[in-house]
Design an enzyme around this catalytic site. Structure first.
Site, PDB file in Angstrom:
ATOM      1  N   SER A 181       0.767  -1.262   0.060  1.00  0.00           N
ATOM      2  CA  SER A 181       0.006   0.080   0.031  1.00  0.00           C
ATOM      3  C   SER A 181       0.806   1.217  -0.029  1.00  0.00           C
ATOM      4  O   SER A 181       1.619   1.417  -0.890  1.00  0.00           O
ATOM      5  CB  SER A 181      -0.943  -0.048   1.230  1.00  0.00           C
ATOM      6  OG  SER A 181      -1.981   0.936   1.070  1.00  0.00           O
ATOM      7  N   ASP A 344      -8.917  -5.588  -4.815  1.00  0.00           N
ATOM      8  CA  ASP A 344      -8.888  -4.201  -4.233  1.00  0.00           C
ATOM      9  C   ASP A 344      -9.638  -3.344  -4.972  1.00  0.00           C
ATOM     10  O   ASP A 344      -9.528  -3.104  -6.041  1.00  0.00           O
ATOM     11  CB  ASP A 344      -7.095  -3.998  -4.333  1.00  0.00           C
ATOM     12  CG  ASP A 344      -6.793  -2.909  -3.515  1.00  0.00           C
ATOM     13  OD1 ASP A 344      -7.653  -2.050  -2.902  1.00  0.00           O
ATOM     14  OD2 ASP A 344      -5.354  -2.922  -3.289  1.00  0.00           O
ATOM     15  N   HIS A 377      -8.164  -4.701  -0.397  1.00  0.00           N
ATOM     16  CA  HIS A 377      -7.328  -4.005  -0.188  1.00  0.00           C
ATOM     17  C   HIS A 377      -6.215  -4.787   0.938  1.00  0.00           C
ATOM     18  O   HIS A 377      -4.928  -4.998   0.938  1.00  0.00           O
ATOM     19  CB  HIS A 377      -7.109  -2.568   0.154  1.00  0.00           C
ATOM     20  CG  HIS A 377      -5.736  -1.932   0.038  1.00  0.00           C
ATOM     21  ND1 HIS A 377      -5.135  -1.830  -0.988  1.00  0.00           N
ATOM     22  CD2 HIS A 377      -5.312  -1.073   1.234  1.00  0.00           C
ATOM     23  CE1 HIS A 377      -4.081  -0.971  -0.880  1.00  0.00           C
ATOM     24  NE2 HIS A 377      -4.012  -0.576   0.743  1.00  0.00           N
TER      25      HIS A 377
END
Length: 397
Positions: A181, A344, A377
């Protein structure tokens, strides 16, 4: 940092994943110790000076005599440098990537010296296991918290602080930089900014630049804080903090990181036939109350201004910080591996695929694979073990 229900799901998911891949009996790391690095007169990408910067860091494994076996792990938006292991035997849960970092694991601490560093403006400056410099830090010129006098910082500033930590250890070249991320942004920018110092780069659930959709989406995390009257234009350190705005922001961050599939699995039974929302407009559904409870827990250590500065750092991101993403990637020489999560909805796979394709067009060595799972995610953390063999192979090539 998460509700009891979500925490249980995360632990169960990790155990199931480890069992499926035969890693339940993998050796554990020794207890981890947090260390602190400090530097003075740090120059930001925007041209400002921060009189003193302090960041926490931890390491796993041993640095070899040649100092060429170091791997840097860069952390995500709401995370910190606790990537693996435990601080004490009583810790309920190890670091977020413990399934792939440790003796005999994908990132093998029998072979590599693995380092992780708290970022500037870390979300949780009040967390006793975090050391960071940001708006909540005392400004030595005034004796009061910086507030919005703290300069805007970027992903490049996070990278440059990490570089100073790496320099202090006498490490010239990193075997790899690996991040998920927001950590993937740092990993990619390391490869772009310091191509002679990064041999490999792994981007997990990441992007190459913040496109207009992502910038607008991230702004939804900032707006509840800005619209909280207690935020007071960032000047709240001697008065009531904007807790309501922080809780709303953290609730949105949590929900945005999940895929509907896992949310519906967790809450389907309790949501069906709930009576209170029909009888009272003020009553919440169970899923709303659970997300609120999780956000309240996370708000314990969080700081409103720090969240705003993190949002801005992500909104400003473009790997290499040049006129275009292609230009920003041009200097990269590191072998690259991109691992987005198929489901995601926050940093969708097209973002990583675009970087991979640009690198291939430029004749660079880049690979691409996806992480499948129901978490969205969060599959970049919960389901990373799926790609353990690929990560291990990539680090050995």
């Amino acid at each position: 940092m998460v509700s009891a229900k979500l925490q249980k799901w995360l632990i169960v998911a990790s155990v199931i994943a480890m069992s499926q891949f035969g890693l339940v009996n993998a050796a554990e790391l020794p207890l981890v110790k947090k260390q602190v690095f400090s530097t003075e007169n740090f120059q930001t990408y925007g041209g400002e000076t921060i009189a003193e910067v302090k960041v926490g860091w931890e390491a796993y494994g041993e640095l070899n005599a040649a100092k060429d076996n170091a791997i840097l792990i860069t952390h995500f938006f709401s995370g910190n440098s606790h990537a693996a292991g435990k601080y004490s035997h009583e810790d309920a849960q190890p670091g977020y990537w413990d399934t792939i970092i440790g003796p005999g694991k994908a990132i093998d601490t029998n072979e590599f010296y693995v380092i992780s560093i708290d970022t500037l403006v870390n979300q949780e400056p009040s967390n006793p296991n975090v050391t960071t410099t940001g708006p909540a830090t005392i400004n030595p010129e005034t004796g009061k918290p910086y507030g919005l006098d703290f300069p805007v910082v970027t992903i490049r500033d996070f990278v440059n602080v990490q570089r100073l930590v790496i320099d202090s250890l006498g490490i010239d070249t990193l075997h790899a930089v690996v991040g998920a991320s927001m950590g993937s942004l740092q990993a990619l920018d390391w490869a772009a900014a310091y191509p002679d110092r990064v041999e490999r780069m792994i981007s997990v659930i990441g992007m190459g630049e913040a496109d207009p959709w992502t910038i607008a989406n991230l702004q939804h995390w900032a707006n509840p804080i800005i619209n909280d009257p207690n935020w007071n234009d960032g000047d709240y350190y001697s008065s009531a903090p904007p807790t309501a705005g922080v809780v709303q922001a953290l609730r949105m961050i949590t929900l945005g990181s999940l895929h509907p599939q896992i949310v519906n699995q967790m809450y389907a039974a309790s949501s069906a036939g709930e009576k209170a929302p029909l009888q009272d407009i003020r009553a919440n559904f169970a899923v709303v109350d659970q997300l609120e409870a999780a956000a309240n827990l996370r708000a314990t250590y969080a700081d409103a201004n720090h969240i705003l500065y993190l949002v801005r750092a992500n909104q400003l991101f473009m790997a290499g910080f040049q006129d275009s993403l292609a230009d920003g990637l041009a200097n990269i020489t590191a072998k690259s591996l991109f691992l987005p999560a198929t489901n995601d909805l926050l940093l969708q796979p097209y973002m990583a695929k675009r970087v991979h394709n640009l690198l291939v067009e430029q004749g660079k060595d880049s690979s691409y694979a996806e992480i499948d799972g129901p978490w969205g995610h969060l599959d970049g953390v919960v389901s990373i073990i799926q790609q353990a063999d690929l990560i291990q192979q990539f680090l050995q090539e």
